[in-house]
Design an enzyme around this catalytic site. Structure first.
Site, PDB file in Angstrom:
ATOM      1  N   LYS A 113      16.419 -28.950  29.601  1.00  0.00           N
ATOM      2  CA  LYS A 113      16.891 -27.560  29.765  1.00  0.00           C
ATOM      3  C   LYS A 113      18.405 -27.541  29.930  1.00  0.00           C
ATOM      4  O   LYS A 113      19.096 -26.752  29.296  1.00  0.00           O
ATOM      5  CB  LYS A 113      16.259 -26.890  30.990  1.00  0.00           C
ATOM      6  CG  LYS A 113      14.847 -26.392  30.904  1.00  0.00           C
ATOM      7  CD  LYS A 113      14.599 -25.203  30.019  1.00  0.00           C
ATOM      8  CE  LYS A 113      14.399 -25.585  28.596  1.00  0.00           C
ATOM      9  NZ  LYS A 113      13.144 -26.065  28.167  1.00  0.00           N
ATOM     10  N   CYS A 131      15.388 -20.632  10.400  1.00  0.00           N
ATOM     11  CA  CYS A 131      15.625 -19.662   9.344  1.00  0.00           C
ATOM     12  C   CYS A 131      14.663 -18.494   9.516  1.00  0.00           C
ATOM     13  O   CYS A 131      13.467 -18.673   9.718  1.00  0.00           O
ATOM     14  CB  CYS A 131      15.472 -20.214   7.940  1.00  0.00           C
ATOM     15  SG  CYS A 131      16.639 -21.516   7.549  1.00  0.00           S
ATOM     16  N   LYS A 162      14.817 -21.791  17.355  1.00  0.00           N
ATOM     17  CA  LYS A 162      13.624 -21.680  18.187  1.00  0.00           C
ATOM     18  C   LYS A 162      12.454 -22.506  17.659  1.00  0.00           C
ATOM     19  O   LYS A 162      11.777 -23.189  18.396  1.00  0.00           O
ATOM     20  CB  LYS A 162      13.221 -20.205  18.290  1.00  0.00           C
ATOM     21  CG  LYS A 162      11.999 -19.941  19.157  1.00  0.00           C
ATOM     22  CD  LYS A 162      12.287 -20.212  20.599  1.00  0.00           C
ATOM     23  CE  LYS A 162      11.072 -20.004  21.487  1.00  0.00           C
ATOM     24  NZ  LYS A 162      11.239 -20.727  22.764  1.00  0.00           N
ATOM     25  N   ASN A 206      12.904 -20.492   3.773  1.00  0.00           N
ATOM     26  CA  ASN A 206      12.829 -21.225   5.039  1.00  0.00           C
ATOM     27  C   ASN A 206      12.007 -22.474   4.752  1.00  0.00           C
ATOM     28  O   ASN A 206      10.886 -22.379   4.262  1.00  0.00           O
ATOM     29  CB  ASN A 206      12.128 -20.348   6.089  1.00  0.00           C
ATOM     30  CG  ASN A 206      11.839 -21.099   7.374  1.00  0.00           C
ATOM     31  OD1 ASN A 206      12.470 -22.119   7.664  1.00  0.00           O
ATOM     32  ND2 ASN A 206      10.893 -20.597   8.146  1.00  0.00           N
ATOM     33  N   GLY A 207      12.565 -23.653   5.019  1.00  0.00           N
ATOM     34  CA  GLY A 207      11.853 -24.901   4.745  1.00  0.00           C
ATOM     35  C   GLY A 207      12.757 -25.881   4.030  1.00  0.00           C
ATOM     36  O   GLY A 207      13.984 -25.709   4.013  1.00  0.00           O
ATOM     37  N   HIS A 262      16.866 -49.934  37.146  1.00  0.00           N
ATOM     38  CA  HIS A 262      16.766 -50.926  36.077  1.00  0.00           C
ATOM     39  C   HIS A 262      17.870 -50.738  35.031  1.00  0.00           C
ATOM     40  O   HIS A 262      17.737 -51.213  33.906  1.00  0.00           O
ATOM     41  CB  HIS A 262      15.379 -50.863  35.436  1.00  0.00           C
ATOM     42  CG  HIS A 262      14.288 -51.205  36.402  1.00  0.00           C
ATOM     43  ND1 HIS A 262      13.983 -52.499  36.759  1.00  0.00           N
ATOM     44  CD2 HIS A 262      13.462 -50.420  37.149  1.00  0.00           C
ATOM     45  CE1 HIS A 262      13.005 -52.495  37.660  1.00  0.00           C
ATOM     46  NE2 HIS A 262      12.680 -51.238  37.902  1.00  0.00           N
ATOM     47  N   TRP A 280      19.434 -21.664   9.456  1.00  0.00           N
ATOM     48  CA  TRP A 280      19.661 -22.866  10.259  1.00  0.00           C
ATOM     49  C   TRP A 280      19.826 -23.977   9.227  1.00  0.00           C
ATOM     50  O   TRP A 280      18.868 -24.362   8.548  1.00  0.00           O
ATOM     51  CB  TRP A 280      18.460 -23.130  11.168  1.00  0.00           C
ATOM     52  CG  TRP A 280      18.654 -24.272  12.103  1.00  0.00           C
ATOM     53  CD1 TRP A 280      19.275 -24.266  13.317  1.00  0.00           C
ATOM     54  CD2 TRP A 280      18.220 -25.635  11.902  1.00  0.00           C
ATOM     55  NE1 TRP A 280      19.258 -25.530  13.876  1.00  0.00           N
ATOM     56  CE2 TRP A 280      18.622 -26.379  13.037  1.00  0.00           C
ATOM     57  CE3 TRP A 280      17.542 -26.294  10.880  1.00  0.00           C
ATOM     58  CZ2 TRP A 280      18.352 -27.747  13.169  1.00  0.00           C
ATOM     59  CZ3 TRP A 280      17.287 -27.657  11.014  1.00  0.00           C
ATOM     60  CH2 TRP A 280      17.694 -28.354  12.157  1.00  0.00           C
ATOM     61  N   GLU A 325      20.341 -28.643  26.606  1.00  0.00           N
ATOM     62  CA  GLU A 325      20.249 -27.832  25.393  1.00  0.00           C
ATOM     63  C   GLU A 325      21.017 -26.516  25.471  1.00  0.00           C
ATOM     64  O   GLU A 325      21.421 -25.995  24.437  1.00  0.00           O
ATOM     65  CB  GLU A 325      18.797 -27.607  24.948  1.00  0.00           C
ATOM     66  CG  GLU A 325      18.011 -26.631  25.775  1.00  0.00           C
ATOM     67  CD  GLU A 325      16.603 -26.418  25.234  1.00  0.00           C
ATOM     68  OE1 GLU A 325      16.421 -26.352  24.021  1.00  0.00           O
ATOM     69  OE2 GLU A 325      15.677 -26.303  26.059  1.00  0.00           O
ATOM     70  N   ARG A 364      15.691 -17.636  15.335  1.00  0.00           N
ATOM     71  CA  ARG A 364      15.147 -18.681  14.473  1.00  0.00           C
ATOM     72  C   ARG A 364      16.238 -19.531  13.824  1.00  0.00           C
ATOM     73  O   ARG A 364      15.960 -20.568  13.219  1.00  0.00           O
ATOM     74  CB  ARG A 364      14.278 -18.062  13.377  1.00  0.00           C
ATOM     75  CG  ARG A 364      13.109 -17.276  13.892  1.00  0.00           C
ATOM     76  CD  ARG A 364      12.304 -16.722  12.754  1.00  0.00           C
ATOM     77  NE  ARG A 364      11.715 -17.779  11.966  1.00  0.00           N
ATOM     78  CZ  ARG A 364      10.533 -18.323  12.186  1.00  0.00           C
ATOM     79  NH1 ARG A 364       9.801 -17.900  13.186  1.00  0.00           N
ATOM     80  NH2 ARG A 364      10.074 -19.284  11.419  1.00  0.00           N
ATOM     81  N   GLU A 424      12.038 -32.479  31.714  1.00  0.00           N
ATOM     82  CA  GLU A 424      12.196 -31.077  31.313  1.00  0.00           C
ATOM     83  C   GLU A 424      13.474 -30.480  31.910  1.00  0.00           C
ATOM     84  O   GLU A 424      14.202 -29.740  31.243  1.00  0.00           O
ATOM     85  CB  GLU A 424      10.947 -30.283  31.733  1.00  0.00           C
ATOM     86  CG  GLU A 424      10.980 -28.801  31.430  1.00  0.00           C
ATOM     87  CD  GLU A 424      11.179 -28.450  29.960  1.00  0.00           C
ATOM     88  OE1 GLU A 424      11.161 -29.335  29.098  1.00  0.00           O
ATOM     89  OE2 GLU A 424      11.395 -27.261  29.691  1.00  0.00           O
TER      90      GLU A 424
HETATM   91  O1  M6R Z   1       7.188 -24.391  19.286  1.00  0.00           O
HETATM   92  P1  M6R Z   1       7.014 -25.729  19.921  1.00  0.00           P
HETATM   93  O2  M6R Z   1       6.519 -25.651  21.318  1.00  0.00           O
HETATM   94  O3  M6R Z   1       6.157 -26.663  19.105  1.00  0.00           O
HETATM   95  O4  M6R Z   1       8.464 -26.350  19.986  1.00  0.00           O
HETATM   96  C1  M6R Z   1       8.669 -27.680  20.381  1.00  0.00           C
HETATM   97  C2  M6R Z   1      10.130 -27.914  20.673  1.00  0.00           C
HETATM   98  O5  M6R Z   1      10.901 -27.728  19.536  1.00  0.00           O
HETATM   99  C3  M6R Z   1      10.642 -26.981  21.788  1.00  0.00           C
HETATM  100  O6  M6R Z   1       9.894 -27.101  22.948  1.00  0.00           O
HETATM  101  C4  M6R Z   1      12.122 -27.306  22.111  1.00  0.00           C
HETATM  102  O7  M6R Z   1      12.211 -28.564  22.695  1.00  0.00           O
HETATM  103  C5  M6R Z   1      12.713 -26.229  23.014  1.00  0.00           C
HETATM  104  N1  M6R Z   1      13.984 -25.811  22.497  1.00  0.00           N
HETATM  105  C6  M6R Z   1      12.960 -26.694  24.384  1.00  0.00           C
HETATM  106  O8  M6R Z   1      13.477 -25.697  25.204  1.00  0.00           O
END
Ligand code: M6R
Length: 620
Positions: A497, A2, A615, A103-104, A516, A77, A500, A27, A493
């Site tokens: 990537k 948000c 984000k 926001n929250g 396994h 969001w 997502e 956001r 990672e």
């Molecule tokens: O702002 P932060 O680094 O604490 O965020 C953590 C995760 O939400 C963030 O890394 C998320 O996994 C990303 N979308 C990954 O690309």
């Protein structure tokens, strides 16, 4: 999670608010809304992106109702209630013309809603925010600031809110607990926003609210008839607070696309430079020394540390996992990683000599922030590895090190990951030199670190080839990412990537774990990405590659330049320059970022705004 922008000033608010909201769209972007005060309160909301709201506003603008100089807007969001216009913000109370954007999460909204219904109030949405708006209305006795303070005393949960009221058309009240909010102070204008990106084109003079702070901003005619702009900051208990006004260190260029198609691509390509910024002034390769100003007062604690717990979520957790390997291997300190969301609700053992490091790009991730509080309450030294200057985690840790990689706007984290790994490497070497690492060993690693930006540039030059390789497999719905040792987190990672932003199902795991169970998934043509750079477990990785090939899987290897031999065993090879194993994730991750980007692009997705994501995750 948000985005909020509010404006009180001498300019028409509408276009300024929409411009700010576009900058915050990363956001959250499932719906958007705006409220403008112009004699009366005028509210427009729309499902979808800010652009849809803007079109709707443009159609209504001719009526002149949206010409006011006080207003606020929101990009959502969804948490409570589906993605509908009725659930979009701003929300209004049912009596006084009060509007709220939020926001929250208001955790006790259900109990408050029952109470307010008993008092005869009506609700039109499913949201917690409408409950807050109605509560403020219930408590309103002609003073908006007092009503907001009183309402927030009844609320459990997290909030950044801005509030306006038809009965006080020259007043804006804003408040925060747990979710970020910044007040920008210009000449005869205030811009309030969730982050500096929406403020920077108006003023660089700003302060961040602390938890439980309420700010009243208002204007009134002075003795000479000129409007005078004023503000006051207090707690929800009306105790005055003196805010710390600072210069925002953000450059407009940093938050613009600058010719790139997407922020993610821009941020991938910025990595050599952002890494140089991250290391600048911190590395003395000649003497094998690391200088970290933020940790200077805690060098003894780090030298004597008995255990380091690294806590984070998502990509930041993967960086933390690499940090764990580094600390055990090079600083010879017991280290572990923890999902922040799990750590905070367990009964973690924090003994004397425990250091907890919270890793976060945004510095606002609710789970990571809560884990930090838990660690502090239990007596740990709490450090932050954070990108956003002045963010909640940065302010609430005992000390820390900033990433200095510049703002990251693409929802998929790339340059922040590299910054996190780089800073964790520097912290490790800072500790290692004080514990048992020789100056020569440290100097060797630092010299190698200095060469990483140039080596990344070489990988970036291969982007067209990485694109072609990715496109070969673009119709496959299941991918595996496999690595060992330092590059097991890199595999995680790579998988994160890809999933997502391209919505392809991908799993990352230690290469040895595959046999396994997950090996049952492998069928003809299934892509398996192996991080197979030269290192201690290279031969073992080769064996795992054969296991996949034997079952019809197609292997894409990330290998070390000069390793021609591997090409005989796999379908595709993407090379990275040679580097010591502890530093290798900073190179091996780059082709994986590029693969994910081109996979999402080939599938026609909005790379910077993947579905269902936002984000900064400021709710638990
Ligand atoms: O702002 P932060 O680094 O604490 O965020 C953590 C995760 O939400 C963030 O890394 C998320 O996994 C990303 N979308 C990954 O690309």
């Amino acid at each position: 999670m948000c985005g909020i922008v509010a404006y009180l000033g001498n300019k028409p608010a509408r276009s300024l608010l929409i411009e700010g909201l576009k900058r915050l769209e990363y956001r959250g972007y499932d719906s958007a809304g705006i409220a403008i005060m112009n004699g009366k309160l005028h509210v427009v909301r729309a499902v979808g992106r800010v652009g849809t709201l803007e079109e709707k506003l443009d159609q209504l603008a001719a009526r002149g109702e949206y010409d006011g100089t006080l207003g606020m807007c929101h990009t959502r969001w969804a948490t409570h209630g589906g993605v509908t216009e009725v659930n979009a913000h701003p929300h209004r109370d049912d009596r006084h013309g009060i509007a709220v954007v939020h926001n929250g999460i208001i955790e006790n909204y259900s109990a408050l809603k029952t109470y307010l219904k008993e008092k005869g109030h009506a609700f039109s949405s499913e949201t917690d925010t409408e409950v807050l708006a109605v509560l403020i209305g219930e408590l309103y006795e002609g003073d908006l600031e007092a009503a907001v303070q009183a309402a927030l005393r009844e609320v459990d949960g997290a909030y950044a809110i801005t509030v306006i009221c038809e009965k006080e058309p020259d007043t804006l009240v804003v408040a925060r607990k747990g979710s970020p909010l910044i007040v920008g102070i210009g000449a005869d204008e205030y811009v309030v926003a969730s982050d500096a990106a929406a403020i920077i084109s108006h003023t660089t003079h700003a302060f961040a609210l602390d938890d439980y702070n309420v700010v009243k901003l208002w204007r009134a005619a002075g003795a000479d008839g000129q409007m005078v702009y004023e503000f006051r900051t207090s707690t929800i208990h009306n105790v005055p607070v003196t805010p710390k006004i600072e210069q925002l260190e953000l450059d407009l260029e940093q938050i613009e696309l600058g010719g790139y198609q997407h922020f993610m691509l821009k941020e991938i390509f910025e990595q050599p430079q952002s890494l140089r910024n991250c290391m600048s002034g911190r590395i003395d390769a000649k003497d094998g020394k690391v200088t970290l100003g933020g940790l200077a007062n805690f060098a003894r604690d780090l030298t004597r540390a008995k255990k380091v717990i690294l806590t984070a979520q998502g990509t930041a957790l993967h960086a933390a996992m690499i940090g764990r390997y580094l600390m055990e291997d090079l600083a010879k300190v017991q280290a572990q990683t923890e999902y922040a969301s799990e750590f905070r609700y367990r009964n973690p053992i924090i003994e004397d000599g425990t250091v907890v490091i919270a890793v976060s790009q945004s510095g606002e991730t609710a789970d990571t922030l809560a884990a930090l509080h838990e660690a502090k309450d239990r007596g740990a030294l709490a450090l932050g590895v954070v990108n956003v200057v002045g963010s909640s985690i940065a302010r609430q840790t005992d000390a820390g090190v900033y990433l200095r990689v510049g703002p990251e706007i693409g929802v998929a984290s790339t340059k922040a990951f590299l910054g996190q790994v780089s800073v964790l490497t520097l912290i490790t070497l800072f500790m290692a030199r004080r514990r048992m690492m020789s100056a020569d060993h440290c100097a060797d690693l630092l010299r190698e670190m200095e060469q990483i930006p140039a080596k990344i540039e070489r990988i970036l030059e291969q982007a067209p080839r990485i694109k072609r390789v990715t496109e070969k497999y673009i119709d496959r719905e299941n991918w595996l990412f496999l690595g060992r040792g330092y590059n097991f987190p890199t595999a995680l990672e790579g998988a994160l990537k890809l999933k997502e932003i391209s919505y392809i199902h991908a799993e990352g795991m230690p290469a040895a774990e595959m046999k396994h169970g997950p090996i049952a998934l492998i069928n003809e043509g299934m892509p398996a990405v192996f991080i197979a750079n030269k290192g201690r477990q290279y031969e073992k990785v080769l064996s795992n590659i054969h296991e996949v090939r034997a079952r019809g899987g197609h292997v894409i290897a990330i290998a070390t330049e000069g390793d021609e031999h591997i090409a005989d065993h796999v379908q595709d090879v993407l090379y990275v320059p040679e580097i010591s194993e502890p530093l290798s994730p900073m190179l091996t991750v780059v082709p994986l970022q590029i693969m994910a980007y081109y996979a999402a692009l080939a599938r026609g997705h909005d790379v910077d705004k993947p579905r269902n994501l936002a984000k900064s995750v400021t709710v638990e």
